[in-house]
Design an enzyme around this catalytic site. Structure first.
Site, PDB file in Angstrom:
ATOM      1  N   ARG A  25       0.840  -1.194   0.000  1.00  0.00           N
ATOM      2  CA  ARG A  25       0.000   0.000   0.000  1.00  0.00           C
ATOM      3  C   ARG A  25       0.878   1.249   0.000  1.00  0.00           C
ATOM      4  O   ARG A  25       1.962   1.255   0.587  1.00  0.00           O
ATOM      5  CB  ARG A  25      -0.927  -0.008   1.214  1.00  0.00           C
ATOM      6  CG  ARG A  25      -2.037  -1.058   1.126  1.00  0.00           C
ATOM      7  CD  ARG A  25      -2.902  -1.064   2.364  1.00  0.00           C
ATOM      8  NE  ARG A  25      -2.131  -1.431   3.561  1.00  0.00           N
ATOM      9  CZ  ARG A  25      -2.581  -1.324   4.798  1.00  0.00           C
ATOM     10  NH1 ARG A  25      -3.796  -0.845   5.020  1.00  0.00           N
ATOM     11  NH2 ARG A  25      -1.827  -1.680   5.821  1.00  0.00           N
ATOM     12  N   HIS A  27      -3.600 -19.746   1.787  1.00  0.00           N
ATOM     13  CA  HIS A  27      -4.689 -20.244   2.635  1.00  0.00           C
ATOM     14  C   HIS A  27      -5.984 -19.827   1.952  1.00  0.00           C
ATOM     15  O   HIS A  27      -6.111 -18.693   1.505  1.00  0.00           O
ATOM     16  CB  HIS A  27      -4.595 -19.656   4.043  1.00  0.00           C
ATOM     17  CG  HIS A  27      -5.653 -20.142   4.997  1.00  0.00           C
ATOM     18  ND1 HIS A  27      -6.027 -21.473   5.079  1.00  0.00           N
ATOM     19  CD2 HIS A  27      -6.415 -19.485   5.907  1.00  0.00           C
ATOM     20  CE1 HIS A  27      -6.968 -21.597   6.008  1.00  0.00           C
ATOM     21  NE2 HIS A  27      -7.224 -20.410   6.512  1.00  0.00           N
ATOM     22  N   GLY A  75       6.506 -19.446   8.024  1.00  0.00           N
ATOM     23  CA  GLY A  75       7.349 -18.912   6.971  1.00  0.00           C
ATOM     24  C   GLY A  75       8.837 -19.054   7.230  1.00  0.00           C
ATOM     25  O   GLY A  75       9.618 -19.304   6.305  1.00  0.00           O
ATOM     26  N   GLU A  82      -5.522 -26.315  13.638  1.00  0.00           N
ATOM     27  CA  GLU A  82      -4.984 -25.217  14.438  1.00  0.00           C
ATOM     28  C   GLU A  82      -5.841 -24.924  15.663  1.00  0.00           C
ATOM     29  O   GLU A  82      -5.315 -24.539  16.713  1.00  0.00           O
ATOM     30  CB  GLU A  82      -4.797 -23.961  13.579  1.00  0.00           C
ATOM     31  CG  GLU A  82      -6.056 -23.358  13.027  1.00  0.00           C
ATOM     32  CD  GLU A  82      -5.804 -22.341  11.909  1.00  0.00           C
ATOM     33  OE1 GLU A  82      -4.695 -22.362  11.334  1.00  0.00           O
ATOM     34  OE2 GLU A  82      -6.717 -21.546  11.603  1.00  0.00           O
ATOM     35  N   SER A 122      -1.497 -17.236  12.741  1.00  0.00           N
ATOM     36  CA  SER A 122      -2.373 -16.214  12.166  1.00  0.00           C
ATOM     37  C   SER A 122      -3.435 -15.783  13.173  1.00  0.00           C
ATOM     38  O   SER A 122      -3.714 -16.486  14.152  1.00  0.00           O
ATOM     39  CB  SER A 122      -3.060 -16.770  10.917  1.00  0.00           C
ATOM     40  OG  SER A 122      -3.970 -17.801  11.280  1.00  0.00           O
TER      41      SER A 122
END
Length: 492
Positions: free
Chosen positions: A68, A132, A158, A221, A414
């Site tokens: 952005r 995902h 990651g 998860e 997440s």
């Protein structure tokens, strides 16, 4: 937008839930060549965004990062990470129109805004990638029909994606093509090349579906990967301290115990983990795990049912719209728990001591892994997918707790995983806190099981039950593709 899964008829739902095929290594003979010479633009430079990008660049792909305008102007962390690693960085307007593949690696809650911003800028016939599928399956994002939509989902954080690549290996990966968006029939070629560029083809790739990935990922998860570890940490620590154990020792036993115990799980499944116990301790851990499975099965089934129906995603998205009030409240409450604030232990705990004094923890791991696997399979998810979303990822999540307790786990995972973790743990703790925790015997936690007497027939039957569980059968095959996995260093 409507939940995509809920727009499918029953036959279509079952077909997509059950889509799972282990791909042969010969299917990746061309590695990343399909994407060479094409422009790949990654949106988002978090853990997955940066590390996948580094791997893809090292595999010969042309990688740039679209951020952005305000992130660039203010030189935010995403801009710094991308520029410090020598990547081209530009605004959406600068980079998206020329891109052949746009990879959306922003957090789930940002996906709709990102897709709505980039889609009008994408050229005719470009491809959109995810790691995902929540935005496609649960949000029901509508993508232009000329755009190919693919997914490459590494089954690791990651940082591990990068470290394994640097070792010349990779991490197991799920790939999929959205059936509503494959106009040129090239989706699988794109997904295979992307997976190979991250190194995933060297560790094993499952051809899956967006639906199967999302539903199994959410289930894993919420339950065994995060929720069970959080519940077990809080319950175990409080139990030890209530019985007079030094809080510092109790904290270290729990914090580093999960990592040590699950390292055995990683190398040889539940069988090896249980074999690290003495025979009397193994029999006790097995009995506790069976008791836990009986108590917790309805909770696991409720989470699976809510994931399948969309009840979970609907509730979480409502919290997004309410400024994450529930998520932030639960995060704050976790930070105030006794476990999170206990003093550090200066002494050394030997590796075997974590097993000997952690029989309850071993039982919780066994019960949680088996329940998650069984519940997913009974809901139509194929065994290989269920394995990767339960047993395989557990050592990696346990490693985050070893770094900075539950805080680190909840930072690394997440927001979607964190929200589901709290839902599960907040139900599991009161479920187990009463009668079950009160029924524990000396030797279940904090001290080793006393005595050496073992009934041969009972031990034989328990060993057979452990080794013949379906997750051990499929796990033996899948671990064969991961023999080069590095060992996670266990704490002393």
């Amino acid at each position: 937008m409507a939940n995509y899964f809920n727009t499918l008829n029953l036959r279509q739902q079952l077909d997509q839930l059950g889509k799972c095929r282990f791909m042969g290594r010969d299917e990746f003979a061309d590695e990343a060549s399909y994407l060479k010479g094409k422009k790949v633009v990654i949106v988002g430079c978090g853990a997955q965004g940066l590390n996948q990008g580094l791997n893809m660049r090292d595999s010969g792909l042309d990688i740039a990062y679209a951020l952005r305008a305000e992130a660039i102007a203010e030189k935010r962390a995403s801009w710094r990470k991308a520029t410090e690693n020598g990547f081209t960085v530009g605004t959406y307007e600068d980079l998206i129109p020329q891109a052949d593949l746009i990879v959306n690696l922003t957090p789930d809650k940002q996906h709709s805004a990102v897709v709505q911003a980039v889609q009008p800028l994408m050229k005719q016939g470009a491809a959109l990638g995810y790691s995902h599928g929540f935005n496609i399956v649960e949000v029901g994002e509508q993508i232009r029909k000329d755009i190919t939509v693919v997914m490459v989902a590494p089954k690791c954080p990651g940082t591990e994606v990068r470290e394994e690549y640097k070792r010349g290996f990779g991490v197991p990966t799920l790939i999929a093509v959205h059936p509503e968006n494959d106009p040129k029939g090239e989706g699988m070629a794109i997904a295979k090349a992307w997976a190979a560029a991250t190194g995933g083809h060297r560790a094993g790739v499952l051809q899956s579906s967006f639906v199967a990935e999302v539903k199994s990922d959410l289930m894993g998860e919420q339950t065994i990967l995060c929720g069970m570890l959080q519940a077990g940490s809080l319950l175990g620590f409080d139990k030890l301290v209530s019985e007079g154990t030094d809080p510092a020792y109790a904290e270290k036993l729990i914090q580093f115990g999960w990592e040590t115990i699950t390292e055995a799980l990683k190398q040889g499944g539940i069988t090896l983990m249980m074999d690290r116990l003495s025979n009397p301790a193994k029999l006790r851990a097995y009995a506790l795990s069976e008791q836990l499975k009986g108590i917790m099965a309805p909770l696991f089934q409720k989470h699976m049912d809510d994931i399948i129906s969309g009840e979970f995603s609907g509730g979480m998205m409502a919290d997004w719209a309410n400024d994450d009030v529930k998520l932030l409240t639960w995060r704050e409450e976790t930070g105030k728990t006794a476990f999170e604030n206990a003093p550090q232990f200066d002494g050394k705990i030997a590796e075997q001591e974590y097993f000997d004094n952690g029989v309850l923890m071993v039982a919780m791991v066994k019960a949680g892994v088996e329940l998650a696997f069984e519940t997913m399979v009974s809901s139509g998810i194929i065994e290989e997918s269920a394995y990767y979303e339960s047993l395989h990822e557990l050592p990696l999540i346990a490693n985050t707790i070893a770094r900075k307790r539950l805080y680190e786990m909840n930072v690394v995972i997440s927001d979607t995983a964190e929200y589901g973790n709290y839902l599960f743990a907040n139900a599991a703790v009161p479920l187990l806190k009463g009668a079950f925790m009160a029924s524990l015997q000396p030797g279940d936690l904090g001290k080793a099981v006393a005595g050496t007497e073992v009934d041969n027939a009972q031990l034989r039957d328990v060993n057979e039950a452990i080794r013949n569980h379906p997750i051990e059968t499929v796990g033996h095959t899948l671990r064969g593709y991961m023999k080069d996995m590095k060992r996670i260093a266990v704490a002393g």
